[in-house]
Design a protein around this motif. Structure first.
Motif: not given
Length: 362
Positions: A160-184
């Motif tokens: 969840h956004t509350a656990q978001y570590p920053g973008p580097e942890e997603f390097a090389g991964q396929r990511v689905v982001v759910v949500g239409g707000g500012a955080s998403g």
């Protein structure tokens, strides 16, 4: 403290984020003394409210609408520094400047009806008996996780956004982001340069707002949120009413295909997500940027919820119990709204404690 070991106080403030500190400031300014007349209880380990838990890549320059606390401006902040550091340091300096004596870490477990018209606030640090309560607990502790078929079968990572570590942890991964707000949208724009692929899904088509966020637009949005809480419905965020600001970075992300919204998937499968029309997207990560709910479970013993699922509030005052004010709830959830609400709540509480009629809210 009375002979039963219960601390007796005039006002308890729960939470030391923007709403709680604003309320404490106005209490102090109108003659209430910390630890004698009022107490501020905060469950966080240090000053900063929810800001101290935000991800490092959310720099102060990216923060939308951070408004100074009453009585002390936030000046000369470096926009490149993490907001968690800038705002935590500011809140710490503010607490010391006004001698607010915040008690932490203190977990509030329940608020119950006491005797002689008082409320009992049960905590990890003892029990307070109070004549009035300002609840300023915000939403950070109640991340909302929607439920979808197959969620438990997913072999990748869900966070969840509350656990978001920053973008580097997603390097090389396929990511689905759910949500239409500012955080998403912020997550997508940060993650896209690192990820192998990103997919954006939302329940409703996002609404982008052209033009500046004027005071008139803000007032209209707050009025819509206020109407919900007056009816006893769960509050919606102000952002959900105003739409997303269409700035240069967002325009570029739309042009690059990063902000290419897809409708909500119908199920989660071990290797990704699927729609009923047969579409499938492979995923290593599902990031739920699905918002938060009000952290008010500790008020459950008072049975304040209406049939609509929310607490009916007039201004900041709980309609069914004038001893209780919700600051930072519904229309006062923005930083500037929290400042105004703290002042209004203290004004009402002073009247209540003096035995004066509490003015009706227009």
């Amino acid at each position: 403290m009375n002979n039963t070991g219960v601390h007796e106080i005039e006002v308890v403030v729960i939470g030391a984020g923007q709403a709680g500190l604003s309320s404490a400031y106005h209490l102090r300014r109108t003659g209430f003394e910390p630890d004698r007349d009022f107490v501020v209880l905060d469950h966080a380990p240090s000053p900063g409210g929810a800001w101290q838990f935000r991800w490092p890549s959310l720099t102060y320059g990216k923060v939308h609408g951070m408004h100074a606390l009453p009585g002390m401006e936030l000046t000369d902040a470096d926009p490149a520094r993490p907001s968690s550091e800038v705002i935590s340091e500011y809140f710490d300096a503010y607490e010391r400047a006004f001698g607010l004596r915040v008690h932490r870490p203190v977990d509030v477990r329940a608020v119950r009806e006491g005797t002689d018209g008082r409320l009992l606030v049960e905590t990890s640090a003892g029990t307070w008996s109070t004549r009035a309560l300002i609840n300023a607990t915000g939403t950070w502790d109640r991340p909302f996780w929607p439920r979808y078929p197959g969620q438990e079968t997913f072999r990748g990572r869900q966070l969840h956004t509350a656990q978001y570590p920053g973008p580097e942890e997603f390097a090389g991964q396929r990511v689905v982001v759910v949500g239409g707000g500012a955080s998403g949208t912020q997550h997508l724009m940060e993650i896209a340069p690192y990820a192998a692929a990103t997919t954006w899904v939302t329940r409703r088509p996002p609404v982008f707002r052209e033009g500046p966020f004027t005071e008139e637009v803000g007032r209209a949005a707050v009025a819509l949120v206020d109407e919900r809480v007056r009816q006893g419905l769960p509050p919606r965020s102000v952002v959900s009413v105003t739409g997303l600001p269409l700035n240069d970075a967002v325009r570029q992300a739309i042009a690059d295909g990063v902000l290419d919204r897809q409708p909500m998937f119908d199920r989660i499968v071990p290797d990704g997500v699927e729609w009923d029309d047969g579409r499938h997207v492979d995923a290593d990560v599902i990031l739920w940027a699905t918002g938060f709910r009000a952290a008010i479970d500790h008020l459950a013993p008072l049975r304040l919820r209406e049939p609509g699922g929310g607490i009916r509030v007039e201004g900041t005052r709980v309609a069914s119990d004038p001893r209780i004010h919700l600051v930072g709830y519904g229309p006062s959830a923005s930083t500037i709204g929290a400042n105004r609400a703290g002042r209004a709540a203290v004004r009402d509480i002073r009247r209540l404690l003096a035995g004066e009629p509490v003015a009706a809210v227009a």
